[in-house]
Design an enzyme around this catalytic site. Structure first.
Site, PDB file in Angstrom:
ATOM      1  N   GLU A 435      -9.563   7.414   1.085  1.00  0.00           N
ATOM      2  CA  GLU A 435      -8.672   6.528  -0.345  1.00  0.00           C
ATOM      3  C   GLU A 435      -9.562   6.155  -0.892  1.00  0.00           C
ATOM      4  OE1 GLU A 435      -6.956   2.451   0.408  1.00  0.00           O
ATOM      5  OE2 GLU A 435      -4.852   3.652   1.492  1.00  0.00           O
ATOM      6  N   GLU A 521       4.782   9.243   2.955  1.00  0.00           N
ATOM      7  CA  GLU A 521       5.387   9.950   4.188  1.00  0.00           C
ATOM      8  C   GLU A 521       6.578  10.821   3.068  1.00  0.00           C
ATOM      9  OE1 GLU A 521       4.713   7.035   4.302  1.00  0.00           O
ATOM     10  OE2 GLU A 521       3.838   6.514   6.315  1.00  0.00           O
TER      11      GLU A 521
END
Length: 812
Positions: A435, A521
């Protein structure tokens, strides 16, 4: 060969194979000696503490590994990001005799991990420093050694930036320390690299690359012999090469060891071979090392996902941090083994070392247990991330961190991580970051001003032109990938992307071999269409069913890594809070209800679990956090939930039907009933598609607690090993009392000591390392470390409860 010589050879080999595990910190050369015992320690920055004449007799005596932060009381005055526990500065000292006969040899100190910004002194002289608290490092101490005399090792640890991480780090020398003696000509540090170049059930080839360190100042004629032993201890391949080692480091000729009909390493049968490497000069052994290895193949395909040894499969992964609750960052091997076995019982076949390299023993265990490993290096690069001080995502964040050392140390630290870990067959990929592309934390990009609905992370106000340019990410990633490939060309490189939509506008994803999506997703299919050559997986996902269905419904997505496998200290909410409580396993290594829910999704064998809680009409879907409690008010409306992979289930109370036969809900993965409470035995019977019973699970109402029961994972342990002892409150019938919260006192008598008591209560902010602690949900875990051979008696007591005792047999 005579029978006597054959037996002697097999005994020697057995010791060799055991040594491969027992000397796991070995840096691929020399004679390592663990020097963990009898250090002196104090907190505070003490003047002249590195000088040999300094009097440290009033300092505490501690054994390593040691984490001083977890010994303190949590306090709301400290930062929530690191579990409301302090950092500070600490000093360690140890006096050690180095024999006169070692003169002429090289002497090294090897630290597996010191958090952080450490400097090491020998006899008053600085011999090296390492700011990164997660990287193992080797220091050449030879020039400062007083042979035949007492030598003083001093280590200064500076964790004064105590809020420098988004999670708990610990403070101090929290992993093993070794002294290594070696011939001036030896295998270079982490210089042996053994990896399979092909592997099938018919034949496999192990390629062995050996770097030699020659510090004699002249050419050295040596012979290098590699011998490979099967899991059963049989010699299956050997090769020897003569080599002229020039002064400095040089690479010996590559050797290929071929094995017929090998046993392959996989997640169900993790077959480990042992490579013995010997260096001789004029027929005399001058260096020898053993390396655990294995044969397996990894295949990554943008359309089909991942295959292990040619078998296409989904990675059922979890993210884990490096602490263990009351033990902090100093976690014994036996504790990690219990935790990893709990994850395997859930159905996990992979772990991600979020977000830093972990202790060598963890990788050894993954090799042995059959867990694939995604080995991760960094959580931040050149700029700091937000570190929450008053609670997770609460108030104004701080910005301490490790970013200030990245320019100087980033590539070296990464190279040292890869070189240390590259022989582990369990590691399938290297991650260069997590991240680091979080939108506006700190990098920004003009796309953040658009109306892109695919961002799953907060954008904090759109494009910020004064923030670091996200286009920098691609260049940094390319440099880091090159470092990995230089040290291991056999595995892919990845990273966990948080701002996928932003990073797609940069060169960052294109620098990676496989691409990790964190909580994204929604882009699995669209990015597969847009970037058809990209290999995609969920590098960090939630624990809900939809995140798993996004994997199973998309053949090209090879797996997920759930946040998180185990509860961890730090990243805490508002006070009082010890840490992050989303784990499938609790602080003490026990499977939580959501772990059983995950087991119903991941297990290949029949699963049924029963939990209950008061029913409410505000609930959108049945909970995956229902504890196995059946003690409520008479007639109270209770929601009963079953986590099962069976087609349907029915419910019985006291052997009478109470819940109708229901199919498993494909939208929630849960079967639920609302039942008026009556005491007794509640049981779920799970059925297959033909209504045949496949598995059942029961919970039962308990009475008041009257006794304690202690159970050890193993009551026979070796010296220095740690016993994991679970304490359970029970009623008159011997049933677990889930509601018990009695305070327990632990007394240890004999050659052992108490390391800590863990009740897994995230809101218990009392002493982490005391001799007394309350039960939580009727349970407590004690960690007892052996300190010599003999028998140790451990007693657990509490007012009004029958005492529990357990005896530990400790072997030399």
């Amino acid at each position: 060969m005579t029978m006597k010589s054959h037996v002697l050879k097999m005994m020697t080999l057995a010791m060799l194979l055991a040594g491969t595990r027992g000397v796991s910190a070995q840096v691929s050369f020399g004679q390592p000696e663990k020097i963990n015992e009898g250090w002196r320690f104090t907190t505070g920055d003490v003047r002249d503490a590195a000088t040999p004449a300094f009097d440290a007799s009033r300092w505490r005596t501690v054994d390593l590994p040691h984490d001083w932060s977890v010994e303190a009381y949590p306090s709301p005055d400290q930062a929530s990001c690191t579990g409301f526990l302090p950092g500070g500065i600490g000093w360690y000292r140890k006096t050690i005799a180095i024999p006169k006969e070692k003169e002429g040899e090289k002497v090294y100190l090897y630290f597996e991990g010191v958090y952080n910004r450490s400097e090491v002194f020998l006899n008053g002289h600085s011999i090296g420093a390492r700011p990164n608290g997660y990287i193992s490092f080797l220091l050449d101490a030879t020039s400062r050694v007083a042979f035949g005399q007492e030598n003083v090792i001093a280590v200064r640890v500076d964790h004064s930036q105590s809020a420098d991480s988004r999670w708990y780090t610990g403070s101090g020398i929290y992993r093993d320390v070794w002294m290594v003696y070696a011939n001036p000509t030896h295998v270079a540090a982490h210089g042996l690299f053994a990896y399979p170049v092909n592997a099938s059930s018919k034949q496999a080839t192990l390629r062995v690359q050996t770097e030699i360190e020659n510090e004699t100042g002249k050419n050295d004629a040596i012979k290098i012999t590699h011998e490979l032993f099967s899991p059963e201890g049989k010699s299956v391949a050997t090769a020897a090469r003569d080599f002229i080692a020039k002064p400095g480091q040089s690479l010996a000729p590559v050797v290929n060891l071929k094995v017929r009909a090998p046993r392959l390493w996989d997640t169900e049968n993790p077959a480990l071979y042992t490579l013995k490497t010997t260096i001789r000069r004029d027929g005399k052994v001058i260096d020898q090392t053993t390396t655990a290895t294995g044969f397996r193949t990894f295949t990554f395909d943008p359309n089909k996902g991942f295959a292990l040894n040619g078998r296409w499969m989904k990675m059922k992964g979890v993210c884990i941090h490096h602490d263990a609750g009351a033990l902090g960052a100093a976690v014994p091997r036996e504790v990690w083994k219990q935790r990893l076995q709990a994850l395997k019982a859930i159905g996990a076949n992979a772990i991600r070392t979020s977000h830093n390299p972990q202790a060598p023993l963890l990788y050894d265990l993954c090799d042995e247990l059959g867990l694939l490993v995604l080995d991760e290096a960094y959580d931040e690069w050149e700029f700091p991330k937000n570190k929450w001080i008053a609670g997770w995502n609460v108030g104004t964040p701080g910005h301490q961190g490790s970013f200030d050392i990245f320019k100087e140390w980033g590539e070296k630290d990464l190279a040292d991580m890869v070189r240390r870990d590259r022989n582990h067959p369990s590691i399938f990929a290297w991650s260069i970051g997590n991240e680091v592309d979080y939108p506006n934390d700190p990098y920004s990009h003009p796309i953040l001003d658009g109306k892109n609905s695919d961002f799953t992370q907060p954008m904090y106000g759109g494009y910020k032109k004064d923030a670091p340019d996200a286009n920098r990410l691609g260049g940094i990633a390319k440099r880091l990938v090159a470092v990995v490939k230089q040290n291991d060309p056999s595995r892919p490189v990845t990273a966990g992307l948080a701002g996928v939509a932003m990073s797609n506008e940069t060169e960052y994803p294109g620098a990676l071999d496989i691409t990790g999506y964190n909580y994204t997703e929604s882009r699995y299919r669209s990015d597969h269409e847009k970037y058809p050559k990209r290999v995609i997986f969920g590098s960090e996902t939630s624990n809900n069913l939809d995140a798993w269905k996004a994997v199973t419904d998309n053949e090209h997505v090879f797996g997920q890594f759930v946040w998180t496998g185990i509860d961890y200290l730090g990243e805490s909410g508002r006070w009082p809070s010890r840490g992050f409580y989303s784990g499938m396993v609790d602080f003490g290594g026990n499977i939580k209800p959501r772990g059983y829910f995950r087991r119903s999704l991941w297990s290949t064998t029949p699963v049924a679990y029963l939990g209950a809680y008061p029913a409410t009409f505000r609930e959108r879907s049945p909970s995956i956090d229902a504890w196995p409690l059946w003690n409520y008010a008479e007639g109270q409306n209770i929601r009963v939930v079953a986590y099962t992979n069976a087609a349907a289930a029915r419910l019985e109370l006291n052997a009478q039907p109470v819940g109708e036969l229901k199919p498993r809900d494909p939208n929630t993965g849960v079967i639920s009933w609302d039942v008026p409470f009556r005491p007794g035995k509640l049981e779920v019977i799970a059925l297959d598609a033909d209504n045949r019973e496949v598995v059942r699970h029961a919970i039962q109402s308990s009475g008041r607690p009257v006794a304690l029961v202690a159970t050890a994972v193993s009551s026979s342990i070796a010296d220095k090993e740690t016993a994991v002892v679970t304490l359970q409150a029970v009623d008159e019938q011997g049933l677990p009392v889930f509601l018990a919260d009695n305070e327990i006192t632990c007394l240890v008598q004999g050659p052992a000591k108490l390391l800590g008591l863990e009740n897994s209560n995230n809101q218990d902010t009392g002493a982490q390392r005391g001799f007394a602690r309350r039960l939580y949900l009727g349970r407590l875990v004690a960690y007892i470390q052996a300190s010599g051979p003999g028998a140790a008696r451990v007693t657990f007591s509490s007012p009004w409860l029958k005492t529990a005792e357990i005896t530990l047999d400790i072997n030399p």
